[in-house]
Design a protein around this motif. Structure first.
Motif, short mmCIF file in Angstrom:
data_model
loop_
_atom_site.label_atom_id
_atom_site.label_comp_id
_atom_site.label_asym_id
_atom_site.label_seq_id
_atom_site.Cartn_x
_atom_site.Cartn_y
_atom_site.Cartn_z
N GLN A 23 0.54 11.43 3.00
CA GLN A 23 0.85 11.45 1.57
C GLN A 23 1.06 10.03 1.03
OE1 GLN A 23 4.22 14.27 1.61
NE2 GLN A 23 2.97 15.56 0.28
N TYR A 24 1.62 9.15 1.85
CA TYR A 24 1.87 7.79 1.42
C TYR A 24 0.57 6.98 1.30
CZ TYR A 24 6.78 8.72 2.61
OH TYR A 24 8.04 9.24 2.68
N THR A 25 -0.37 7.26 2.16
CA THR A 25 -1.61 6.48 2.20
C THR A 25 -2.78 7.17 1.48
OG1 THR A 25 -2.18 7.48 4.34
CG2 THR A 25 -0.94 5.41 4.38
N GLU A 26 -2.53 8.34 0.91
CA GLU A 26 -3.62 9.07 0.25
C GLU A 26 -4.25 8.31 -0.92
OE1 GLU A 26 -4.49 13.50 -1.68
OE2 GLU A 26 -2.46 12.91 -1.07
N PRO A 27 -3.46 7.69 -1.82
CA PRO A 27 -4.10 6.92 -2.91
C PRO A 27 -4.98 5.79 -2.40
CG PRO A 27 -1.80 7.35 -3.42
CD PRO A 27 -2.01 7.75 -2.00
N ALA A 28 -4.51 5.07 -1.40
CA ALA A 28 -5.32 3.98 -0.85
C ALA A 28 -6.58 4.52 -0.19
CB ALA A 28 -4.50 3.17 0.16
N SER A 29 -6.47 5.66 0.49
CA SER A 29 -7.65 6.26 1.12
C SER A 29 -8.68 6.69 0.08
CB SER A 29 -7.23 7.46 1.98
OG SER A 29 -6.32 7.06 2.99
N VAL A 61 0.84 -1.21 0.00
CA VAL A 61 0.00 0.00 0.00
C VAL A 61 0.87 1.25 0.00
CG1 VAL A 61 -1.62 1.34 1.39
CG2 VAL A 61 -2.01 -1.10 1.05
N ILE A 62 1.90 1.27 0.86
CA ILE A 62 2.77 2.45 0.94
C ILE A 62 3.62 2.60 -0.31
CG2 ILE A 62 4.53 3.60 2.31
CD1 ILE A 62 3.57 2.01 4.72
N ILE A 63 4.12 1.48 -0.84
CA ILE A 63 4.93 1.53 -2.07
C ILE A 63 4.11 2.07 -3.23
CG2 ILE A 63 6.07 0.10 -3.80
CD1 ILE A 63 7.05 -1.69 -1.53
N LEU A 64 2.89 1.59 -3.38
CA LEU A 64 2.02 2.09 -4.45
C LEU A 64 1.66 3.56 -4.23
CD1 LEU A 64 -0.36 -0.97 -4.94
CD2 LEU A 64 1.53 -0.25 -6.40
N GLY A 65 1.52 3.97 -2.96
CA GLY A 65 1.23 5.37 -2.68
C GLY A 65 2.38 6.28 -3.10
N ILE A 66 3.61 5.84 -2.87
CA ILE A 66 4.77 6.63 -3.30
C ILE A 66 4.89 6.63 -4.82
CG2 ILE A 66 7.29 6.77 -3.21
CD1 ILE A 66 7.17 5.64 -0.40
N ALA A 67 4.66 5.47 -5.44
CA ALA A 67 4.77 5.39 -6.90
C ALA A 67 3.67 6.20 -7.59
CB ALA A 67 4.70 3.93 -7.34
N TRP A 68 2.49 6.28 -6.99
CA TRP A 68 1.36 6.96 -7.61
C TRP A 68 1.52 8.48 -7.56
CZ3 TRP A 68 -2.62 4.89 -10.33
CH2 TRP A 68 -3.70 5.71 -10.62
N ASN A 69 2.07 9.02 -6.49
CA ASN A 69 2.19 10.46 -6.30
C ASN A 69 3.55 10.93 -6.84
OD1 ASN A 69 2.12 13.11 -5.46
ND2 ASN A 69 1.55 12.65 -3.34
N ARG A 70 3.54 11.68 -7.92
CA ARG A 70 4.78 12.14 -8.53
C ARG A 70 5.52 13.14 -7.64
NH1 ARG A 70 5.51 10.90 -13.86
NH2 ARG A 70 3.74 9.93 -14.94
N GLN A 71 4.80 13.82 -6.76
CA GLN A 71 5.45 14.77 -5.87
C GLN A 71 6.38 14.07 -4.86
OE1 GLN A 71 2.31 17.03 -4.05
NE2 GLN A 71 1.83 18.17 -5.92
#
Length: 332
Positions: free
Chosen positions: A304-310, A46-56
């Protein structure tokens, strides 16, 4: 470390251990480790995908943390095999190496990555002006080599000849692979210094934060020209106290079980005393599992790491509510 620390007290199979008891210990290992391993793997994903998803978040500090998450996920995968290391079995030399060296490498790589992430954040707070000039920022591939290659080289030393395989007193796979000197060097030369370094950097950051908070309170009183603490200062003190309590409890919850397990294993190793493998299994699983939670605490605390999953969960929740409302309207 881990199962190999118990090589002196492990019971050779099948000389002293019935197949039923051995299978029951295997079942206990899988019962404890599979839920822990699954949770660690999923949370890291979940955290890895969150970092990969957010370009910032695509910057050097997060790349360090991403390397730590990969190492932590690998540790979660190896968690059942680490616990199985404490059950000695009649295996060939190559099978013993794979069953012991590879999990040990993943554990050491995880520890090196954890120290590197703490050091990077420590420098960011202690010396922010020279933060971007650090060698780890100038050469990120070199940093990856530092945190992955030395653990691999050290873990492979038994494959290069530092083992007891040719000893006439063969007492199981663990004793054949890991000599006592190898274990002591890893525990007191690598593991304990790394844990103490992390604890020291965390304490230093909290001390600096305390000093900065006192300075803010002093400036606030100078502006307000008051001698007593205002409500804002009291809230800041309360927030700092909660922060210290949270950090302390997290450190104790994540590291205390592993430290207890490690020192208990060393004590039995030095005294050459046999003890219950059930105790070993419970301590090893809880100790390694709690230690592997440290990166997850750091990652899940950052929104920021968990925002995509949220956002994904919110969309699924909204879609499910919409379908429920639609089905209720159709029924009416």
């Amino acid at each position: 470390l881990h199962g190999k620390l118990l090589k002196s007290e492990a019971i050779p199979f099948p000389a002293k251990l019935g197949s039923y008891t051995f299978l029951s210990w295997e079942q206990l290992i899988y019962t404890i480790t599979i839920p822990l391993s699954t949770s660690i793997i999923l949370a890291n994903l979940v955290i890895i995908l969150g970092i990969a998803w957010n370009r910032q978040l695509h910057n050097t500090p997060n790349y360090f943390f991403l390397s730590l998450l990969v190492a932590d996920m690998c540790t979660g995968v190896a968690l059942p095999f680490i616990a199985l290391m404490g059950l000695n079995r009649e295996l060939s030399f190559s099978s013993c190496l794979v069953a012991h060296v590879f999990p040990n490498f993943l554990f050491l790589a995880f520890l090196f990555n954890l120290v590197m992430v703490h050091y990077e954040r420590f420098i960011c707070i202690v010396d922010p002006l020279h933060y971007n000039t650090l060698w780890m920022h100038r050469s990120f591939p070199l940093t990856l080599l530092v945190v992955w290659v030395p653990p691999l080289l050290y873990a492979c030393l038994p494959a290069f000849g530092w083992n007891n395989w040719t000893s006439p007193a063969w007492d199981g796979c663990c004793r054949a692979i890991f000599p006592n000197a190898f274990i002591y060097l890893e525990v007191y030369g690598l593991v304990l210094p790394a844990i103490l370094t992390i604890a020291g950097m965390t304490s230093r950051v909290l001390w600096i934060t305390r000093g900065q908070m006192k300075e803010i309170c002093r400036l606030h009183r100078a502006v307000e020209r008051g001698s007593q603490a205002s409500d804002q200062e009291q809230r800041m003190n309360l927030r700092y106290t909660r922060c210290v309590a949270a950090v302390s409890l997290t450190f104790l919850a994540c590291w205390a079980p592993y430290l207890i397990y490690m020192h208990v294993c060393i004590a039995f190793l030095m005294s050459d005393t046999k003890w219950s493998s059930t105790t070993h299994i419970v301590l090893s699983c809880t100790g390694i599992g709690s230690m592997a939670v440290v990166p997850l605490v750091l990652g899940l605390a950052n929104k920021q790491y968990t925002e995509p999953a949220s956002k994904l969960l919110q969309k699924l929740r909204d879609r499910w509510r919409w379908r429920m409302q639609e089905s209720e309207g159709t029924a009416i």
